[in-house]
Scaffold this motif. Sequence first.
Motif, PDB file in Angstrom:
ATOM      1  N   PRO A 194      15.933  38.992  12.933  1.00 44.30           N
ATOM      2  CA  PRO A 194      16.295  37.908  13.845  1.00 44.30           C
ATOM      3  C   PRO A 194      16.375  36.575  13.107  1.00 44.30           C
ATOM      4  O   PRO A 194      15.636  36.327  12.156  1.00 44.30           O
ATOM      5  N   GLN A 195      17.266  35.740  13.576  1.00 42.30           N
ATOM      6  CA  GLN A 195      17.493  34.451  12.932  1.00 42.30           C
ATOM      7  C   GLN A 195      16.425  33.454  13.371  1.00 42.30           C
ATOM      8  O   GLN A 195      16.166  33.279  14.556  1.00 42.30           O
ATOM      9  N   ALA A 196      15.809  32.768  12.422  1.00 37.78           N
ATOM     10  CA  ALA A 196      14.821  31.743  12.726  1.00 37.78           C
ATOM     11  C   ALA A 196      15.507  30.476  13.217  1.00 37.78           C
ATOM     12  O   ALA A 196      16.622  30.150  12.799  1.00 37.78           O
ATOM     13  N   LEU A 197      14.840  29.741  14.107  1.00 38.41           N
ATOM     14  CA  LEU A 197      15.358  28.456  14.554  1.00 38.41           C
ATOM     15  C   LEU A 197      15.299  27.424  13.442  1.00 38.41           C
ATOM     16  O   LEU A 197      16.102  26.493  13.394  1.00 38.41           O
ATOM     17  N   GLY A 198      14.315  27.584  12.587  1.00 39.37           N
ATOM     18  CA  GLY A 198      14.157  26.640  11.485  1.00 39.37           C
ATOM     19  C   GLY A 198      13.134  27.148  10.501  1.00 39.37           C
ATOM     20  O   GLY A 198      12.200  27.868  10.876  1.00 39.37           O
ATOM     21  N   THR A 199      13.312  26.791   9.243  1.00 41.23           N
ATOM     22  CA  THR A 199      12.368  27.163   8.181  1.00 41.23           C
ATOM     23  C   THR A 199      11.910  25.887   7.492  1.00 41.23           C
ATOM     24  O   THR A 199      12.743  25.060   7.072  1.00 41.23           O
ATOM     25  N   TYR A 200      10.604  25.719   7.361  1.00 37.36           N
ATOM     26  CA  TYR A 200      10.028  24.484   6.847  1.00 37.36           C
ATOM     27  C   TYR A 200       9.108  24.797   5.666  1.00 37.36           C
ATOM     28  O   TYR A 200       7.993  25.305   5.856  1.00 37.36           O
ATOM     29  N   PRO A 201       9.555  24.530   4.440  1.00 37.77           N
ATOM     30  CA  PRO A 201       8.722  24.785   3.257  1.00 37.77           C
ATOM     31  C   PRO A 201       7.433  23.964   3.304  1.00 37.77           C
ATOM     32  O   PRO A 201       7.437  22.773   3.621  1.00 37.77           O
ATOM     33  N   LEU A 202       6.330  24.616   2.975  1.00 36.39           N
ATOM     34  CA  LEU A 202       5.034  23.949   3.021  1.00 36.39           C
ATOM     35  C   LEU A 202       4.939  22.812   2.019  1.00 36.39           C
ATOM     36  O   LEU A 202       4.162  21.872   2.210  1.00 36.39           O
TER      37      LEU A 202
END
Length: 988
Positions: free
Chosen positions: A85-93
Motif C-alpha cells: 500500500p502507498q504511504a501518505l507520506g514518508t518522513y526521514p528521522l
Amino acid sequence: MRVVFTDKRVGLEADAVFSAQNAPTSIFKDAGHAEPSDVELRQWHEAAWNVGVAPLLWIITPTDVRLYDCYASPCGDNEHAVATPQALGTYPLQSTQLMRSLDGQCGRIATETGAFWASPIGQVINRRHRVDRELLAEISALEDRLTTVASAVTNSEALLARDIAQRFIGRCIFTWYLLDRGIAQPFLPADIPADLSAMFATPESAFALFGWLRATFNGDLFPMDDPGAEREHLTPSHLQLIRDFVEGRSLIPNRLGQGRLFRFRFNAIPVDLISSIYQQFARTSAADKARSQGLHYTPVELVHLTLDPIFEGLSTNAAVIDPACGSGAFLVEAFRRLVWRAASDKPASRKLVRHILYTQLFGIDINRAALGIAAFSLYLAALELDEEPVTDIGDLKFHRLIDVTLFEADSLAEQLPSSISSRTFDAVVGNPPWTYVKKDVERRRASEASTLRPRRSPDQAFLALGAKLAGKNGRVGMVMKSTPFFSKDGHAVAARNHLLSSLAPVALINLSYLRREELFPDATGPALLFFARCGLGPQADRMLVGSIPWTPDFRRTGVFGLGPGDIRSVHLKHVLATPPFLKAATFGTVRDCWLIERLDSEFGRFDTLLDKLERDPSANRGQGFQVKGERNTPPAAYFSMKVVTPEKFTAFRLDHAALDHFTHPTLHRPRRETIFQGPILLCSKVCNASGAERGRYSAAVSPHGVLFTQNFYGISFAGSDVRYAYAISAILNSSLTSFQLAFGGPTLGLERPTVEPHDLLSLRLPDLTSLDPSIMKRLITAEARAALDPTDPARLEVLDEAVFDAYDLDADERTLACDSVNRARHLVFENRCERGALIISPRTDQLRAYAAQVAQTVDAYLRARNERHLEAIVYPAALARSNYASGLPGVTAVRFIMAAGGPGREAIVREGDPSELEALSAMLRGQFDTAIPPYLNERRHIRIYGAQDLFILKPSEIRNWSRTAGLNDADVILADHWLHRGNALADA
C-alpha cells in the motif's frame, strides 16, 4: 482496543494509540530494529483499515516515519494482491525540517485542535472509504443483486426474495465472523469445508452449513422459516454472487468485478460497526414502510455521542431500553459499555456477558425484521465481548431474545408487554422515528390524549414514553427532531415545558448546523440530542444548552467539535416562561437570551399591533394566492393587476414597471380581493437575497394595489393611516428583526430559510399608536431614505438607530442587533461558501473592535471607583499561524492589561510585539489539566490570568472574535472575579 494491541490473529499488535476529542486519531506501530518487509507493511495497514477506529497509522522504522490512511482500502486486480500500500507520506528521522513538518500537520497540537484534518495529509483522508462504509456498500450491492436474480413477479414475491437474500448474507457474514475468529473450525462436521468460499460452492454445501448453524446456535440467528423456499431461491447465480463478495470482487456497479486489495476481516472489524451496517437490512426489508416508519441509518459516531453522557457514572447493573431500537445500534454499544464496566479491567467471563445480554438490554420496534437484526447484532457482540475460550459447542448456544427482551410492538399504539410496562429502566436511549404517518393518526389517538406532544411529531411521543419508562430517576438520551423544541405553537410549547419540567435536569445539544453535512447519510432533517438526568445535567432548576458548531471538514471526519465553550447553563424558569428563550440560548449567547427575554416581556406581538390598527385577518391581511391544486376561477379584476413574485420582489419598494400582469386562468386559492388593495405592506416568507444586505429580513411597501403569491404575507392599509405601513417596514428591514428571527424564530437555522406567517406575527414590535411622535417621524424618514438606496450601509445604519430608539435599546443591545445580520447569514444561507466565512481569520481591525468591546464592558464596572481601566493589545500574527487557503486554522491571542487611572471615553487598544506570544506556545501543548468531561472536544477557549494581565486564546475564526463575542467574554471575565483576585486560571 484489544484487537489493536494484543490480538495476534489481527496481526497489528500496535504500540500506542493517541486519542483526541474522545476518539482514537492515530495508531502507532514500531517496526523494530529492521526495515519492515512489504508483506508486513501490507498486513499492518490492512489490519488498521479493518479495525477502522482511527484515521491514521504511524509506522516507525529505523530510518523514517511512514503515515498510512486507515480510512482507505486500495483496489486492484487480484494478481496484485501482495502489492505494498502507498504511504501518505514518508518522513526521514534525520531530517529536522521534515520532522517539524510532520509535527505541524499531524502532531499533538494539530490533532487536538482539529487542524490535522485541514492539513495536506488530513485532507486526503475521508470516512466515506472507512471499512463500515465500504462493507455497507458491498452488502447493499450484494443484496440488490441477489434479489434481482430471482424472477419475482408480484410485490410479495419481491419482498420474499429480498428477505431470503438477507438471510443468505446474514449467515454468510456470521460464518465469516466465526471463521476469522477461529471459533467455528473445531466444531465443523467433516462434510463442511473450513473455507468460506468453498462452503458456498454448491447448494448442497451451503445448506449443509445452514443446517449446522441452525443445530448449533439457538436464538434468532436468521432462522430457516421456510427451507423449501430457500432451496428454491438458492441458485448457482446466487452462489457466484456470494463467492464474489467473499473473495473480494466488488459488486458495486461502478466498480463491478474490481478486486479488493484489502479483504474484510471480521476478527478486526468492531462489532458496533457491524451493528450499524445491518441497519441497511432493516430499511430495505421494510420496503415502502421504511420511509414511513422513519428507519434511518444512525452513524456510529452519533451513537457514541448520545451514550457518552448517559454512561457517565451509570451503575454496572443498569437496565437499558431503546423504545424504537431498529437494528440495535444503541443496544449493542450499551452492551459493550456495560460489559467493560462490569468486568473492571479483568477479562470478561461468559457468565457475565450472557447475564448482561439476557437481563439488562431491552428493545421495542414495530418492524420484526429489524428486531431480527438487533438480535443478530447482540449475539455477535456477545461473542466479541466474551473473553473465555470456546471449548464446547454448547458455549455457542444462545437463548432467544425476540419476545423475551426484544419485542415487536408499536410503542405508541399498543399495550406494552408486561415485562416492560411493569418496571422502570435506568437508561432510555435511541433515535426514534421522526416521520409523521397520517394513516396512523386514528389508531394512535388514545396515546395522544394522555400525552402532551406537538402536532406531526411522533418522536416527541417516544420521548414522553421514554420519560415514563425512566420513572423518577432513570436517565434519558435520545436523538430527536429539533424543530418541535423551538416551535412557538401552543401544543409544542406545552409538550416541551412538560418534558423539561418532569425530566429535569435536562441538556439539549443542537445538531442542526450539520444537517447538510451528511450527519445522517440518508436524511437532512435537523436533529438535537436530548439528555435528562445524565452526566451533562446541572442542578434541577437549570438546564444546559448548546450547539455543535459547523466545521468544513465534518463530512470527511465525522468528528463533533463540541467544546465546553459551546455549552451554557440557563435557568429553567426562563425557558419555561419565554418560548423563544431556548432558541436564543441554543443558537446564541447569554446576552442574546437577555435581549430576547426583554423583547418578549416589554413589547407586544406583531399581530396584536395589527389588531389595534384594525387590520382584520379575515379581510385586510393574509398570504397571497396559490396556483397549483383545485381549479378555481379568479376574479375578473385580477387580470388587470400586476403580480409580485419572489423573483421580482425588492426590499423597501417594488419596481412596478418590472412586474408582470396576472395571467393564471385558474387558481387553487384566489384569496379575498381586499388583501390586494393598496397601500400594501408585503412581508417576504422566504429569506433570500432580496434583503437590503445578506442576512437581513425584507419587507416592502407598495402604494398601489398588487397581487402577490403565497410566498408573501400582505397587509392592506386601504382606509388606514399609511404611515404605520412605512414605520413597520422600517422595523422589519432592520437588523433587530434579523436578530429576532435568528435567535427567537422557530425555523431559521433549523429546517428551512423561511418565515412562516405565525413566525412573522409573533415578532415583538413597539406600540406605534403610542410611540413618541418624534421617534415615529424618524422611523418613517429613515425608511424613506433607505428605500432610495438600500445598498448604502450608512442609510441602513441610520435606519437601525431609529429602530433601536423605538425599542429604547442600550449600547450593548445595539451591538447584539447590529452583529445579528452577519450572524444570521449562515442560518439563512446554508451553503458551505457562506458558512466558510465564519471560520476565516479575523482581520486586525476586527480584533481591535472585539478587544475594544471587552475593555468597554469591563471599564463600565471600573468606572465606579475611577481608579483603573483595561487596556487591550492585539497582535498582527496568530499564535499558531492560520492559512485559510489550505484550511489550516490557527490560534489567536489578545492580551488585556489592568492599568492605573480611570477609564476614558474610548477604550485603549494597541498592537503588540508578536514575540510576546512565544512564551504561550506551551499552553497549546496540553500542559494544563482541565476537569472537563472526556466526551467534550479538547479544542477549547483559554483564559490565562496573571497578576495584572490576561491572555485570551481562541481559534483564529472570525465567529470567535466578533463584538458580540467581546460582550460575552467580558461577562465571563467579570464572572471569574478577576477584579478581586490577582491570580487565576480558568478554561471556558
